[in-house]
Structure formats: C-alpha cells, structure tokens
Design an enzyme around this catalytic site. Structure first.
Site, PDB file in Angstrom:
ATOM      1  N   SER A 190     -12.995  -6.602   8.005  1.00 55.02           N
ATOM      2  CA  SER A 190     -12.302  -5.923   6.912  1.00 55.02           C
ATOM      3  C   SER A 190     -13.316  -5.394   5.913  1.00 55.02           C
ATOM      4  CB  SER A 190     -11.373  -6.922   6.216  1.00 55.02           C
ATOM      5  OG  SER A 190     -11.003  -6.475   4.937  1.00 55.02           O
ATOM      6  N   CYS A 222       0.820  -1.213   0.000  1.00 53.33           N
ATOM      7  CA  CYS A 222       0.000   0.000   0.000  1.00 53.33           C
ATOM      8  C   CYS A 222       0.855   1.265   0.000  1.00 53.33           C
ATOM      9  CB  CYS A 222      -0.904   0.020   1.222  1.00 53.33           C
ATOM     10  SG  CYS A 222      -1.904  -1.454   1.467  1.00 53.33           S
ATOM     11  N   CYS A 224      -5.410  -2.207  -1.202  1.00 56.02           N
ATOM     12  CA  CYS A 224      -6.258  -3.311  -1.668  1.00 56.02           C
ATOM     13  C   CYS A 224      -7.360  -2.811  -2.602  1.00 56.02           C
ATOM     14  CB  CYS A 224      -6.838  -4.057  -0.488  1.00 56.02           C
ATOM     15  SG  CYS A 224      -5.572  -4.825   0.547  1.00 56.02           S
ATOM     16  N   ASP A 260      -5.264   1.200   5.206  1.00 57.46           N
ATOM     17  CA  ASP A 260      -6.542   1.488   5.860  1.00 57.46           C
ATOM     18  C   ASP A 260      -6.489   2.527   6.969  1.00 57.46           C
ATOM     19  OD1 ASP A 260      -7.139  -0.621   4.223  1.00 57.46           O
ATOM     20  OD2 ASP A 260      -8.097  -1.840   5.756  1.00 57.46           O
TER      21      ASP A 260
END
Length: 560
Positions: free
Chosen positions: A473, A51, A196, A125
C-alpha cells in the site's frame, strides 16, 4: 457557420440512424442536442468506500459544466473497490484487477455510445489509473477529476488516519495498547468522504495526473469535502468542451516528457510504490516508451521534499493549506526539474499554468527546502539482482537501514506469514518472503499493508525485511520490497528461495540478491512445478492475461 465539434456522434446523423436517435430521445436528447458534442461523465460513485461516497454529487456538477459550455452531458457509472476494506483478506486479490475492469468499462461506454469527450471522476486507488488507461484507449478529449482527499481523523489531540489503525493492530499484539485504545483509534481514523489522507496511492496518483497535465491545475490537492472540489468538476466539464474546440487530445498531453514530470512530482512528494506500476500501465496504453529503468534515472536527481505520511508528519489536507501540488510544481519548475513546455488540459503549457499560480506559503513546514530535503534523491528505487532480474520496487523514505542481510523466512501466502509475526516467530534480522502473490500467482498482486503495519506497530519495521512479488500500500513504510519480478508463479528466482538462504537488500547499490549459486538455482529449478492458475471468473481471466509487474501488470500486453 460554427465548427462541428462532434468526433464520433456524427454517426447518429441521417435517416438510417433514426432508430438510434429514438433511443437517445428517451434519455432527453433534443433535435438541437444532436448537433452538439456528446460528452460522457464517468462516475465511480459507490457506497462501498468513503473514497467514493460523494462522487455522485460531483458528477452532477460536471454535467452542469458540460451543459453550460455547450455540450450534451451523459453520466454513466463504473465500479470501485476499497483497498483499505479488503486489505489482509482474500478480497484484496480483486483490487488490482479492478483497475483494468474500470478502464475497460469506461472505454466500452465511450466507444459503444460514440461519445465525443469524457470527464472521468475517480477517487480510490485503482479508480485513478483505471480512468487514465480508459482515457488513453478511448482517444477522445478528456479531463480527469480527482474526488479528493479525506480529512484527517483526530485521537488524543493528534491527527490519525487509516494507517494508524493498521499499525494499532501491531501495537495491540505487542501489548502496547489495550482493546479500548485500539477501538478508539478505529472509530476516529476516517471522519468522512475522501480517499486515504497521506501521500498514499490515491493522493500519489492524483498528484501524478496533475503533473502530467491531465487534470486541472491545483485540483489534485483540493479536499473531497470542499468548495474547491465542487468547482473542479464543473470547470472540468467546461474544459473538455474547450479541448474539443481546440483539437486537443490525450496524445497531445501524455508525452514521454509529461510522464517524466509525473515521476518527478511523485519522487518529490515521496509517493506510493504503486505509482511505478500504474504509470507504466498508463504509458503502455498511450504507447509511450516508458520503462521501469526510467524511474531510477529520475530518482537519482530529484530530491524528496515532502514531509508527508506515511513516513512524515503531515497529510494531503495540510499540503492543500500551504499551496498544494501546484505550488510544489511551481517550486520544481523554478529549479529546473520539470518540462515546462508540456501541454495540459487547459490548453496552456505547464509553465503557463504555473506562472499564474501562487507559490508555497511562507513559514510552512510541509515541503522542505532544496538545501535541507528529506532525502537528497527520490525515495522510490528499483532494485535488480539475482533475486529480481527484471526489477523490484522499494520505498526508502524514513528508512535508515541502507543494507540488510538476513536469513529468508519463506511463506507461500500472506496469511501464514502474518500468523508467524503475530506468534512472535520472526526474529530480528530475518527476511520475510511472501511469494506466489504476484499478478498471476495471487492472482491480482494483493497489497501487504496489514502485515507491514503490524511490523511497524511491533517496532520491527527496520530490523526485519519484508519481500514479496505482491504489492505494498501507499501507506506502507519500513524495510519492504515489492513487485519482485519475474514473480514466483512464472518461475522467477523468488520461487527457488529456501528457508534460511541469505538475502541481501542494498539500497545504495540498488541490488537485491540471494547467496545461492547459479548451479544450485538450476538444480532447484529442475524440481520446481508451477502451481495451477485460477481458471474461472474475473480472477481466472486476469491470471491468464496479465503481464509481469515490471511491465505495469497490464492485461493487453499482447504480441509483445
């Protein structure tokens, strides 16, 4: 005489501050620079996750944008951790606490260094809400830049992603695929840099921040490895300087109406349940009166339009190709779903930005029309009842089951629950309950993608319910309910559940209940003892300071 744009760095003026300036000269600050605003570039670059592997280059581009606009750029770093890498392990307990560590570290540097503005670049995230909480608390003009989505992987001619691997574990356990096939999926799922790829938590929060007006129009859906993303950060550096010129602060942008815009876009896109947790936390930092009940209010009127993973067919890069989040916002505004008069980091309103933006491409299939939505209302709902008096969160995109009643299968940790699933000890109709994994009890409110992915892979995602005071998630789908509050560690009703108690989840009534009388619950409560909290290190500090998930799981909910 030109306007002095310095807010905090004026503190370095005068003979008394010669020592302070001496230190700054050592990092390249000149006499001329001391008359200019100092703008921090907060980078979440790290080699520990795909990421963020490319963020360093983006930070350098942002620095160029600040310098060319007329400011003095200073790059500094903060941490990141990967949910996908820590998932299913003890490391997942550090995920949510990292949000507050990121926020605190950025705020600390901005405050300690007397910076006048901020460009914050995040990708994974917790980076995004962490950066936004820091922006709220730093109280200087700021722009958030999303590092961008990863490209989809490819296997047997089909697009796959990290969730494909989690679900592959369940398929492997069920005997549907062999070791070689699981390895092939593993080796193909993540082809490069970026967060993601589906409408999981990172892409959800990036979309929410753009809808809120705190990132540049169109930037949330630009892929990580693209020319558009490189341009985003440079323009962001210029935009912060213009915000200083025009006296635009986060408080002017992040209003209650801006949060409503964010929730609307999240509902339309079918975003992650984590959006509720994070938007509540950002609103808390901004002192905006946002409650968990506001999400149901907006959910009831906003249709789910996006056919995006985890329950749909497409990924964020596909949305980018057909017009991106900006085109979806344009569609929502034209149909009366957004507050168009909200200010943004461009200095223009949402409506003014979108007037210049192209709409969705013709004959695209990623965004459904209003007369044929994926769902007539939003897919994220808040459930309440005697099992969760202050609210639990479910994501119903793609879930056909409206009501499920079954016996509780109670586990006090994820490991034991996963072992039971893998050993085929869970039956159709069961309600798996994983408790003592909330913000305090986990500690850290770990995500349950590993076990939910296995249930999907085994074909049990709608015949077995999964409840927890932990989280899920953004990649999770199926009959799952998380954020059950109050959590077990605080003596919430979930702590009093016993094996075999009948539990009902009713999405139409927005209720989550257990068939146990109040008298029986009181009897059970008399024998309940809270497990000891962590007392040392990051997790110990977190466990003793974190609020309930229905309040955003914030660590500065003091005297409230």
């Amino acid at each position: 005489m030109s306007k002095d744009l310095r807010i905090k760095s004026k503190a370095f003026d005068g003979a008394m501050r010669a020592p302070n300036r001496a230190m700054l000269r050592a990092v390249g600050i000149s006499d001329e620079d001391f008359t200019k605003p100092m703008i921090g570039v907060a980078s979440t670059w790290a080699e520990v996750t795909p990421c963020n592997i490319h963020i360093n280059d983006l930070a350098v581009s942002a620095k160029k944008g600040v310098r060319q606009a007329g400011g003095v750029p200073l790059i500094f770093n903060t941490i990141t951790v990967s949910d996908g890498i820590s998932m299913g392990t003890q490391g997942m307990r550090y995920s949510l606490p990292s949000r507050d560590l990121i926020a605190d570290s950025i705020e600390t540097v901005v405050g300690a260094e007397n910076l006048d503005g901020l460009v914050a670049i995040g990708a994974c995230d917790k980076n995004i809400p962490g950066c936004m909480i820091a922006i709220a608390n730093s109280k200087v003009p700021a722009v958030f830049v999303y590092g961008g989505t990863i490209a989809p992987g490819s296997h047997r001619g089909k697009d796959i992603d990290i969730v494909s691997v989690f679900e592959g574990v369940g398929q492997h356990n069920a005997g549907a695929i062999d070791n070689d096939e699981l390895r092939a999926i593993e080796c193909s799922a993540c082809p490069g840099a970026g967060a993601c790829g589906g409408m999981y938590t990172a892409n959800t929060m990036a979309s929410a921040v753009e809808a809120m007006g705190m990132s540049l129009p169109g930037s949330s859906s630009n892929p990580a490895e693209s020319e558009e993303k490189a341009a985003d950060v440079k323009v962001a550096g210029e935009a912060v300087y213009k915000m200083l010129e025009n006296d635009i602060y986060p408080k002017d942008i992040m209003t209650k109406e801006a949060f409503e815009n964010a929730i609307t876009v999240v509902m339309a896109l079918g975003g992650s349940t984590n959006a509720i947790l994070h938007l509540l936390a950002i609103a808390h930092a901004m002192e905006v009166d946002l409650s968990i009940d506001d999400f149901n209010r907006i959910q009831e009127k906003v249709p789910h339009l996006a056919d995006l993973k985890p329950s749909g067919r497409f990924v964020m890069q596909d949305l980018h190709r057909v017009g991106g989040v900006q085109a979806v916002m344009k569609l929502l505004l034209e149909n009366g779903y957004l507050h168009g008069d909200c200010l943004t980091v461009t200095g223009k309103t949402v409506a003014e930005n979108l007037a210049e933006a192209p709409g969705l491409k013709e004959e695209q299939q990623v965004i459904m029309p209003f007369d044929n939505p994926k769902r007539k209302d939003g897919p994220l709902i808040v459930l309440k009842g005697n099992l969760s008096p202050t609210g639990a969160v479910a994501k119903l995109s793609g879930v056909k089951v409206k009501r499920h009643t079954g016996p509780a299968r109670v586990f006090n940790n994820e490991k034991d629950a996963t072992a039971a699933v893998m050993a085929d000890e869970i039956n159709e109709g069961d309600v798996i309950v994983i408790r003592y994994v909330g913000p305090k009890g986990g500690p850290g409110m770990p995500e349950m993608l590993s076990i939910s992915g296995i249930l999907v892979g085994k074909g049990m995602d709608e015949s077995v319910a999964l409840l927890t005071d932990g989280r899920f998630s953004g990649g999770t789908h199926g009959l799952v309910v998380g954020h059950i509050s109050p959590e077990a560690q605080d003596g919430g009703p979930i702590a009093l559940l016993e094996e075999g108690d009948l539990v009902t989840i009713d999405s139409e009534k927005k209720e989550i209940t257990m068939d146990v009388s109040e008298e029986e619950l009181e009897n059970r409560r008399k024998g309940w003892v809270a497990p000891p909290l962590y007392t040392k290190g990051v997790l110990g500090k977190y466990a003793h300071n974190v609020s309930c998930s229905s309040k955003g799981a914030v660590t500065d909910y003091l005297n409230k």
